[in-house]
Structure formats: C-alpha cells, structure tokens
Design an enzyme around this catalytic site. Structure first.
Site, short mmCIF file in Angstrom:
data_model
loop_
_atom_site.label_atom_id
_atom_site.label_comp_id
_atom_site.label_asym_id
_atom_site.label_seq_id
_atom_site.Cartn_x
_atom_site.Cartn_y
_atom_site.Cartn_z
CB CYS A 1 0.09 -9.03 -3.21
SG CYS A 1 0.06 -7.53 -4.15
CD GLU B 239 -1.20 -5.42 -13.90
OE1 GLU B 239 -1.91 -4.95 -14.79
OE2 GLU B 239 -0.27 -6.22 -14.14
CG PHE B 240 -2.26 -11.29 -12.93
CD1 PHE B 240 -2.81 -12.12 -11.95
CD2 PHE B 240 -3.06 -10.91 -14.01
CE1 PHE B 240 -4.12 -12.57 -12.05
CE2 PHE B 240 -4.37 -11.34 -14.11
CZ PHE B 240 -4.91 -12.18 -13.13
CG LEU B 241 2.01 -4.95 -11.37
CD1 LEU B 241 2.79 -4.60 -10.12
CD2 LEU B 241 1.83 -3.72 -12.22
N GLY C 217 5.98 -12.65 1.99
CA GLY C 217 5.58 -11.41 2.67
C GLY C 217 5.03 -10.48 1.62
CD GLU D 55 5.54 -4.38 -4.08
OE1 GLU D 55 6.54 -4.35 -3.35
OE2 GLU D 55 4.40 -4.20 -3.66
CE LYS E 90 -3.73 -5.68 -0.08
NZ LYS E 90 -4.81 -5.41 -1.00
C1 UDX Z 1 2.64 -11.09 -6.00
C2 UDX Z 1 2.20 -11.85 -7.25
O1 UDX Z 1 3.30 -12.61 -7.77
C3 UDX Z 1 1.67 -10.88 -8.31
O2 UDX Z 1 1.19 -11.61 -9.42
C4 UDX Z 1 0.55 -10.05 -7.70
O3 UDX Z 1 0.09 -9.11 -8.63
C5 UDX Z 1 1.02 -9.36 -6.43
O4 UDX Z 1 1.54 -10.32 -5.51
P1 UDX Z 1 4.77 -9.63 -5.23
O5 UDX Z 1 4.15 -9.63 -3.88
O6 UDX Z 1 5.28 -8.37 -5.81
O7 UDX Z 1 3.74 -10.24 -6.33
O8 UDX Z 1 6.02 -10.64 -5.16
P2 UDX Z 1 6.35 -12.16 -5.55
O9 UDX Z 1 7.55 -12.16 -6.41
O10 UDX Z 1 5.20 -12.89 -6.02
O11 UDX Z 1 6.81 -12.72 -4.11
C6 UDX Z 1 5.91 -12.75 -3.02
C7 UDX Z 1 6.58 -13.34 -1.81
O12 UDX Z 1 6.79 -14.74 -1.96
C8 UDX Z 1 7.96 -12.78 -1.47
O13 UDX Z 1 8.04 -12.60 -0.06
C9 UDX Z 1 8.93 -13.83 -1.93
O14 UDX Z 1 10.13 -13.81 -1.19
C10 UDX Z 1 8.13 -15.09 -1.65
N1 UDX Z 1 8.51 -16.24 -2.47
C11 UDX Z 1 8.29 -16.21 -3.83
C12 UDX Z 1 9.05 -17.38 -1.88
O15 UDX Z 1 9.25 -17.43 -0.66
N2 UDX Z 1 9.35 -18.44 -2.68
C13 UDX Z 1 9.14 -18.45 -4.02
O16 UDX Z 1 9.43 -19.48 -4.65
C14 UDX Z 1 8.60 -17.29 -4.61
#
Ligand code: UDX
Length: 434
Positions: free
Chosen positions: A261, A152-154, A258, A156, A264
C-alpha cells in the site's frame, strides 16, 4: 441483510467479502484467477492472514459466502457490487486502473435493475468520475447503476480486527438511496460514519495513507539525527507520542515502510497532484527518506564487519512486516540483494515466507529456525519484528555465533538487554552497544 458481490479476492476483497458475510450478509466473491477460486472453494485461503481461513470456512458452511470465477453469477443477485481488484503501480508511479475499468464493463454487462457499484480498491481521486463516464459510454438500458466510494483502511496481519472494528467508515455517495444502502450494510459496526462526496472519500484514503507514511519517514529522519548526536529515538518518540495532538502510533523508527500500500499509494498521490498542477514536494521527501533508510542498514553492517565479502550473515525476517506473507516492496529483499552483491554468504529465516523468497533469491540458504541462522554467523540482522524473534534465547544465540553482533533494523531489544547478554548491538536511532 444485503446481497453483495465482491470483485477481486486479494487482501482487501477477500477480507471485506468474508467480514461482510460474518456480519450476516450474503456475499459472492468473484476472481478471474481459477486457481485462487479453487483454493477458496476447497476451504483454504491463498494468502496468510491470521484468523481468515476460519472465518472463510465458517461462512461458507453457513451458506453466506461463495466463490466463483463468473462475474455474471456474482452480479445477478446482488444489490451492491464492490470493486476490489488490484491497482498496480505503473512505471511513472501512477495507478494502473485497467482492472478497475475491465471489471466495471463486466459488471455493467450483467446488470439488471438497480445496482450500487462501490470502489473499494485504493484509487486516485476522480476515478469515480471515470467509472461514471464509462457507465454512460457502455449504456445498459435494463439497469440503473449508481457509483459510490468506500475506501478500506485495514492493515495486513490484523485485517479482520481492523475491518470489524474500524476507527471510522468513510462513504462517498451521490444519492440518498446509495447512502441508505451503505448505512444499512454497516449497521452492525459501531464506528463513526463519514458521509461525503465521492472525490473527498477517494482523497481521504490517499491523505490518510500518506500521512501515516509521513509519520514513519519523520521519525526515521529524527532517528538519523539521534545517531549523529547520541540520543535515543525510542525515548524521543515516546516523549512525542504522549502529546495527544501527535499520537504514539506509527512513530517506530526502523528500516522504513514497505508493503503493497504505502509505496504504491504515495507514488500515485504524487502523480495525481502533479497531473493537477501541484508539486507535492513534501511527499517526495517522504519517499526519499524511506528509500535511503533501507540502505542505511547495509552501511551499518559494513561498518561493523568492515568487509562483508565471504562473511556469514544471518537474516531474521523477510516479509515486509510481521503476521503477513506479503513480500511486495519488502525491505528485506533489497537489503539481501545489496549484501549478496558485496559477496556476503547469507542464511535466512522467516516464520512464513522462506519458500516464497527462495523462488526470488535462490542464492540464500533458508533455515527453519533462528539458531540455525545464527550458527557461525559473523552478524545477525533483524529485518522483520516477528514475535518469535523478540522471544529468542539470547544466550543460545550468542553461544552458536562466530561473533556476537546483532544489527537490528526494528529496534526489538533494549540496549540494557543486549549489554547484559554480551552482544555488540547496532540498532536504528539509538546509541550502539559495543
Ligand atoms: C497500510 C495502512 O496502515 C492501512 O490503513 C491501509 O489500508 C493499507 O496500508 P499495511 O501496509 O498492511 O497497511 O501495514 P502497516 O501496519 O500500516 O505498515 C506499513 C509499513 O510501515 C510496514 O512496512 C511497517 O513495518 C512500517 N511501519 C509502520 C514502520 O516502519 N513504523 C511504524 O511505526 C509503523
């Protein structure tokens, strides 16, 4: 329409189960945590995710979505069983698969006839093989169980939209029968489907998450160079992003990634590579840049205020990103702890997680709005880019602060805007406004 059981009602399990129901399938979600199931059965949700509560209520009412603590109740009528339990990090970085194993055993115990057991949690490559060997070890002569992978790639905060409008659907299968079942399951979604073997499907998830984290660390490294030479990382990433081969997304410099996902999954991927005889030094560098990036902001605060001891510092944003209540690996927690250890007095505001953080860091004073945090502050520090922060009344904020200093870990304001409003403004990878 399919009959589905989803084991585990964390972010992935609950969103997947609810969205499958929204697609018209009949879903039973199982979790051993009775408290969670009670909350869900009362029509509420145990997490914050925009739009999810409404979908849960709607599908429960339509009789397509049920919640129970009994795995037997979930497995008995279902053709497909998704394993969406958590896979926490162990001390050495590898993923703890004990919940996956325990749920597999339970599923096998209550299975009769054909069942398709699908990994939905992010698991290390070769977990499918392990599941298969535990199936044969347990032996249940009344059941025929096939294994598949469907990562799954969703994200949060936009989980429902991501689930129902995916860029792609990945399935790792071992038979035409399981491929057909999963194709039928996703029939309604208009997305390309990648059909492959189980190990490749498992790797697609790890490789994708790691690549996104790599993009973030890359732009943060570029931001550090921009600071040294006086360039603007916003312009640099914009200029890079127009190149279709690079793409504009995930190039926002800041305080690093952070969440539950990326940290970890990257640690687990490094470990798996290591176990298979490959030193993934590239990902180790990604990790190092990310952990250094969090503490850069503390240095910036110190440089600006000289001494942080007894200074009033206002923190805006605590969750690891906007539109979620998730605090796992949230940079804000490390940054606050570092500031407290240096003797700063901290007030903080987050639109959703004040009360959760209060339990972890009681020394901070938690406020209900931006302006109470700004009052008498020597510096205001932005750690999460919630929309409400972008819209703050800058004149009002400036008028209540002790000194008009903003340290922005998410680059939410333009330099011109800050200059016009009379702030001293330090952001990431951009020239300071003094
Ligand atoms: C991520 C993946 O995007 C998703 O596909 C996977 O299923 C789960 O892990 P998520 O952790 O919910 O999703 O958030 P995401 O929007 O990807 O952001 C992750 C982190 O990266 C956040 O801390 C965000 O602040 C940071 N981030 C994201 C950046 O610092 N810069 C960016 O350009 C994008």
């Amino acid at each position: 329409m399919k009959k589905i059981c989803v084991v585990g009602t964390g972010y992935v399990g609950l969103v997947s189960g609810t969205c499958f129901a929204e697609m018209g399938h009949h879903v039973i979600c199982v979790d051993k945590d009775k408290n969670k199931i009670d909350i869900l059965n009362s029509g509420h949700i145990p997490i914050y995710e925009p739009g999810l509560e409404e979908l849960v209520k709607k599908n429960k009412k339509l009789g397509r979505l049920k919640f129970t603590t009994s795995i037997e109740e979930g497995v008995t009528p279902s053709e497909i069983v998704f394993i969406a339990v958590n896979t926490p990090s162990m001390e050495d970085g590898s993923a703890d698969l004990s919940f996956v194993e325990a749920s597999t055993r339970e599923v096998v115990r209550f299975s009769k006839g054909y069942k398709l057991l699908v990994e939905k949690s992010t698991v290390p490559v070769q977990t499918g093989d392990r599941i298969k060997s535990s199936l044969s070890a347990i032996r249940n002569s009344k059941a025929t169980i096939e294994v598949a992978s469907n990562p799954e790639f969703l994200r949060e905060g936009s989980a429902i939209k991501d689930f129902l409008n995916p860029d792609r659907i990945v399935i790792g299968v071992e038979s035409k029968r399981s491929e057909k079942i999963l194709r039928e399951l996703y029939q309604k979604l208009k997305a390309p489907m990648i059909v492959t073997d189980i190990k490749s499907a498992e790797l697609i998830k790890h490789a994708s998450n790691s690549f996104l984290a790599l993009k973030i660390s890359y732009i943060n490294a570029i931001a550090n160079i921009c600071e040294k030479v006086g360039a603007d990382v916003g312009r640099v990433s914009q200029g890079m992003g127009f190149d279709k081969r690079i793409g504009a997304s995930f190039l926002n410099a800041g305080i690093g990634y952070g969440g539950s996902c990326f940290p970890k999954d990257i640690a687990a991927f490094i470990k798996i590579a290591d176990q298979n005889g490959y030193d993934f030094s590239l990902l180790k560098a990604v990790q190092k840049i990310n952990s250094d990036q969090r503490l850069q902001i503390v240095k910036k605060i110190e440089e600006k205020l000289w001494n942080v001891k007894d200074k009033n510092i206002g923190i805006l944003g605590l969750s690891f990103k906007p539109d979620t209540d998730d605090l796992r690996n949230a940079p804000a927690l490390d940054i606050i702890q570092a500031l407290l250890s240096k003797g700063a007095k901290i007030k903080a505001f987050d639109p959703i997680v004040n009360n959760k953080v209060k339990k972890i860091i009681p020394q901070v004073e938690y406020m209900d709005d931006i302006y109470s945090v700004a009052k008498h502050a020597h510096a205001l520090v932005i750690l999460t880019e919630w929309n409400v922060f972008r819209k703050m009344n800058l004149k009002k904020v400036r008028s209540v602060m002790e000194s008009p200093v903003i340290i922005d870990g998410r680059n939410i304001f333009s330099l011109e805007q800050m200059e016009k409003n009379g702030f001293s403004y330090v952001s990431v990878g951009r020239p300071a406004v003094v």
